[in-house]
Motif scaffolding. Sequence first.
Motif, PDB file in Angstrom:
ATOM      1  N   UNK A 102      -5.013  -0.424  -9.814  1.00  0.00           N
ATOM      2  CA  UNK A 102      -5.166   1.084  -9.614  1.00  0.00           C
ATOM      3  C   UNK A 102      -6.362   1.516 -10.549  1.00  0.00           C
ATOM      4  N   UNK A 103      -7.217   2.227 -10.105  1.00  0.00           N
ATOM      5  CA  UNK A 103      -8.616   2.541 -10.864  1.00  0.00           C
ATOM      6  C   UNK A 103      -8.637   3.931 -11.453  1.00  0.00           C
ATOM      7  N   UNK A 104      -7.410   4.717 -11.238  1.00  0.00           N
ATOM      8  CA  UNK A 104      -7.232   6.164 -11.751  1.00  0.00           C
ATOM      9  C   UNK A 104      -5.796   6.452 -11.599  1.00  0.00           C
ATOM     10  N   UNK A 105      -5.475   7.360 -12.147  1.00  0.00           N
ATOM     11  CA  UNK A 105      -4.138   7.863 -12.152  1.00  0.00           C
ATOM     12  C   UNK A 105      -3.613   8.464 -10.973  1.00  0.00           C
ATOM     13  N   UNK A 106      -4.898   8.856 -10.046  1.00  0.00           N
ATOM     14  CA  UNK A 106      -4.578   9.455  -8.785  1.00  0.00           C
ATOM     15  C   UNK A 106      -4.002   8.363  -7.920  1.00  0.00           C
ATOM     16  N   UNK A 107      -4.731   7.140  -8.079  1.00  0.00           N
ATOM     17  CA  UNK A 107      -4.164   6.059  -7.179  1.00  0.00           C
ATOM     18  C   UNK A 107      -2.923   5.514  -7.316  1.00  0.00           C
ATOM     19  N   UNK A 108      -2.329   5.632  -8.573  1.00  0.00           N
ATOM     20  CA  UNK A 108      -1.371   5.064  -9.286  1.00  0.00           C
ATOM     21  C   UNK A 108      -0.111   5.224  -8.123  1.00  0.00           C
ATOM     22  N   UNK A 109       0.254   6.204  -7.687  1.00  0.00           N
ATOM     23  CA  UNK A 109       1.708   6.473  -6.878  1.00  0.00           C
ATOM     24  C   UNK A 109       1.351   5.728  -5.616  1.00  0.00           C
ATOM     25  N   UNK A 110       0.258   5.700  -4.771  1.00  0.00           N
ATOM     26  CA  UNK A 110       0.220   5.090  -3.513  1.00  0.00           C
ATOM     27  C   UNK A 110       0.086   3.597  -3.953  1.00  0.00           C
ATOM     28  N   UNK A 111      -0.581   3.274  -4.829  1.00  0.00           N
ATOM     29  CA  UNK A 111      -0.550   1.698  -5.057  1.00  0.00           C
ATOM     30  C   UNK A 111       0.843   1.360  -5.385  1.00  0.00           C
ATOM     31  N   UNK A 112       1.594   2.070  -6.193  1.00  0.00           N
ATOM     32  CA  UNK A 112       2.906   1.600  -6.532  1.00  0.00           C
ATOM     33  C   UNK A 112       4.017   1.547  -5.229  1.00  0.00           C
ATOM     34  N   UNK A 113       3.625   2.586  -4.484  1.00  0.00           N
ATOM     35  CA  UNK A 113       4.518   2.763  -3.442  1.00  0.00           C
ATOM     36  C   UNK A 113       4.300   1.404  -2.221  1.00  0.00           C
ATOM     37  N   UNK A 114       2.918   0.888  -2.123  1.00  0.00           N
ATOM     38  CA  UNK A 114       2.389  -0.130  -1.632  1.00  0.00           C
ATOM     39  C   UNK A 114       3.222  -1.471  -2.136  1.00  0.00           C
ATOM     40  N   UNK A 115       2.992  -1.400  -3.172  1.00  0.00           N
ATOM     41  CA  UNK A 115       3.766  -2.608  -4.058  1.00  0.00           C
ATOM     42  C   UNK A 115       4.998  -2.646  -3.686  1.00  0.00           C
ATOM     43  N   UNK A 116       5.784  -1.539  -3.630  1.00  0.00           N
ATOM     44  CA  UNK A 116       7.203  -1.611  -3.443  1.00  0.00           C
ATOM     45  C   UNK A 116       7.535  -2.041  -1.955  1.00  0.00           C
ATOM     46  N   UNK A 117       6.610  -1.640  -1.070  1.00  0.00           N
ATOM     47  CA  UNK A 117       7.000  -2.061   0.235  1.00  0.00           C
ATOM     48  C   UNK A 117       6.885  -3.550   0.447  1.00  0.00           C
ATOM     49  N   UNK A 118       5.758  -4.259  -0.630  1.00  0.00           N
ATOM     50  CA  UNK A 118       5.586  -5.561  -0.182  1.00  0.00           C
ATOM     51  C   UNK A 118       6.630  -6.454  -1.121  1.00  0.00           C
ATOM     52  N   UNK A 119       7.618  -5.773  -1.965  1.00  0.00           N
ATOM     53  CA  UNK A 119       8.452  -6.569  -2.510  1.00  0.00           C
ATOM     54  C   UNK A 119       9.723  -6.841  -1.558  1.00  0.00           C
ATOM     55  N   UNK A 120      10.370  -8.158  -1.853  1.00  0.00           N
ATOM     56  CA  UNK A 120      11.865  -8.199  -0.914  1.00  0.00           C
ATOM     57  C   UNK A 120      12.838  -7.105  -1.320  1.00  0.00           C
TER      58      UNK A 120
END
Lengths: 410, 352
Positions: free
Chosen positions: B240-258
């Motif tokens: 993530x390159x800014x605080x604004x991106x953090x939540x969507x990136x974290x949500x994307x990561x969570x979707x990829x986790x088993x």
Amino acid sequence: MASQREARPVVVVTGIGMVTALGVDVASSWDRMLEGKDGARPVDLFATEGCRCRSAAQAALPPLPSLAPPELRKLPRASRLAIPAAREALAQAGLLAADQRARLPQMPLCLATTEGGMEFGERFLEELLAGRKGRLQWVGRYQPHQQAIDLQRAFGLRGRSVVIANSCSSGADALGYAAQMIWSGEAACVLAGGFEALAETVFVGFDSLRILTTDRCAPFDRGRTGLLLGEGAAFLILESLEHASGRHARPLCRITGYGQATDLHHLTQPAPDGSALCRAIESALAQAKVEPETIGYLNAHGTGTSLNDESEARAYSRFFGVGWQIPRMSSVKAMIGHTLGAAGAIEAVFSILALQTGRLPPQWNSVSPLPEVEQALVRPGESPRPLSHVMSANVGFGGSNSTLVFSSHG
Amino acid sequence: MVDRLLLHARAVGVVSPAGFGAESLIQRTPPKEHAMQLSSSPSRSFPIFAVDRSHPRWRTWAEEPRLRRAGGLAQFLLEAIQQALAGIDEPSRQRMGLIAVLNNGSIAHIARFFSGYRSQGRRFASPLLFPETVYNAATSHAAAVLGLGGPSCSLVGDESAWIEGLRMARVWLELGHASTVLLAASEEITTASLAAFQCAGWLRGSRPFRPAEGAVALLLTVQPESALFALEAAPISLPYTSRKELLPVAARLARKMPTHLPVYPTAQGSWLGPLEKAVLGSHPVAEPYPYLGEAFPVSSGWQTIRAATLLSEGRPEILVPIWGSSHQLSWLHLRLVRRGRLPIPPLGRSEA
């Protein structure tokens, strides 16, 4: 050490880019290197009063028209050097879209530096020394992973990044690890490189060690007086041949060997016999499956310091034989200075250019060479020669020794 | 892409504010807080989790000739690595790789060197301090003192650099670049780093964040025999390159986790805690140990070991999310090794 895998992917280089004190791109840096233009000049980025040495190979910052002035002001000098070099590499590889975004946004970044955005760290420490609360903008943009963020923002990259800080061999290690990522199947295409900006603390540090020259930098010369600090950046696109072929990219060369060995002798001094460097060379050649005599050109680390050059000359002499003439050898640090974390990447680009063109960067400034390397040093005016394999070697503080082998493709 | 090689942790080493060895990480009471003053404003101090430097073990390291100018960063690193090397003979160390992961690096030496030449003049800059300012100084000391003859590499980054180190270890082992790999991390709290945390707003009274220091080491092999546990880095890390991106990136990561595997929460004290709760809300959770502070890649290593102690026949796999505080997000997948040596043996036993 040989690979345990039966058939590893062929790794090719499809793009190169660099910024040095000699030029803002590959072509200008290469032309001026061959012409023998000296990148040394009085440093005007910070005060040098009190230092023995007052000069360095300071680069002119390339323009970054795609960034607005407020954005530009936020960038540390390291990013101002890294972004144009990465752009040039992406463009040559055909991976830069018209909107200046990378065409493969998931491409991982493999970066090298020794000091990151040090000038911001200095401003922060300056504020603390003055008893003021430091500013977030300085501390936040100092760490090396910030330059990864700057590159990701500049090109819309969304892949992972890794930052290697093995002092002066970092750049070679970033390229070596990028190749390893592809060989192991961890990645198919990597943007890899190194960057370094001149900063007061590092300049003063090298000056305190009394290894900066106040004369010309003369690697491998009997009368050498020290190193010239430099700055710059270089990036390469490394990809599997299969990946490159799939997108009809033209390989510039292959990267066929990477050897690394740790010298346990001393934090700042190499073992006098250069044994770790020999191990790194041996390992890279074994991996490349080539014999030492097939290496046509060796881009040596050659800092111009007493201890480094002596140890390095001994290592090469042990490896290539007494009175060796092949590979031809030179150190480009005489002209562009020692670019620390960027050195391995910048010197890899010079090695690739030699491989492609057959033209060899001469060993400038060495008028009375060390006997161990006397016959091997590239002399100004040497005729071009066909090359199949070239090698680039780097040695760093902390005992990092790294060697890369590049081989012609097709 | 090839099948990913599973790594096995054969031994661990830990230096933490709670003590030495893996058992220091699994105590049910949090370590004692210490107060550290701000260098720019000595009247202000903040609570931190510090390593107890009065322990006699630190004197031994301080007397090691190679470390005579080094500081806590190198000492912590060497201590953790030495623990992980207990019982490993010299020949086995010859092809052992070393990957050291750092966040702030030698900031203590940089600050001292900087203030020295700024106050006394550049011509009096210390040539003894300067070499210790480079990121790989501590790594170099560890290789030299402990006789590690294989390749070595220093990585710099936030918590996610621990994952990059694990990936590098896998690549080295896969390619035969090293026979075994020590993955280690070290972090030292300094007044300069404390000032940096204050700047970032992480020390505000309302926040549970506590800076921490220490080190961690895992001895990694591809052999399951005698392993403590197995581990694998996530196939991705998301920047993530800014605080604004953090939540969507974290949500994307969570979707990829088993989704079916229990998660060991790792962000309870950092400013990313609420984010972790929000994006992993639906995942089953392995109850975490008490908060041990934030030591960046070192914390990732501690969390790895803490989560590994919770592996059991009934819970043979655990995910460890890695929330990089400034750059990347990822996760680790831990697996029980059948007939493995869990629970992790206490330090005294592995030293014997």
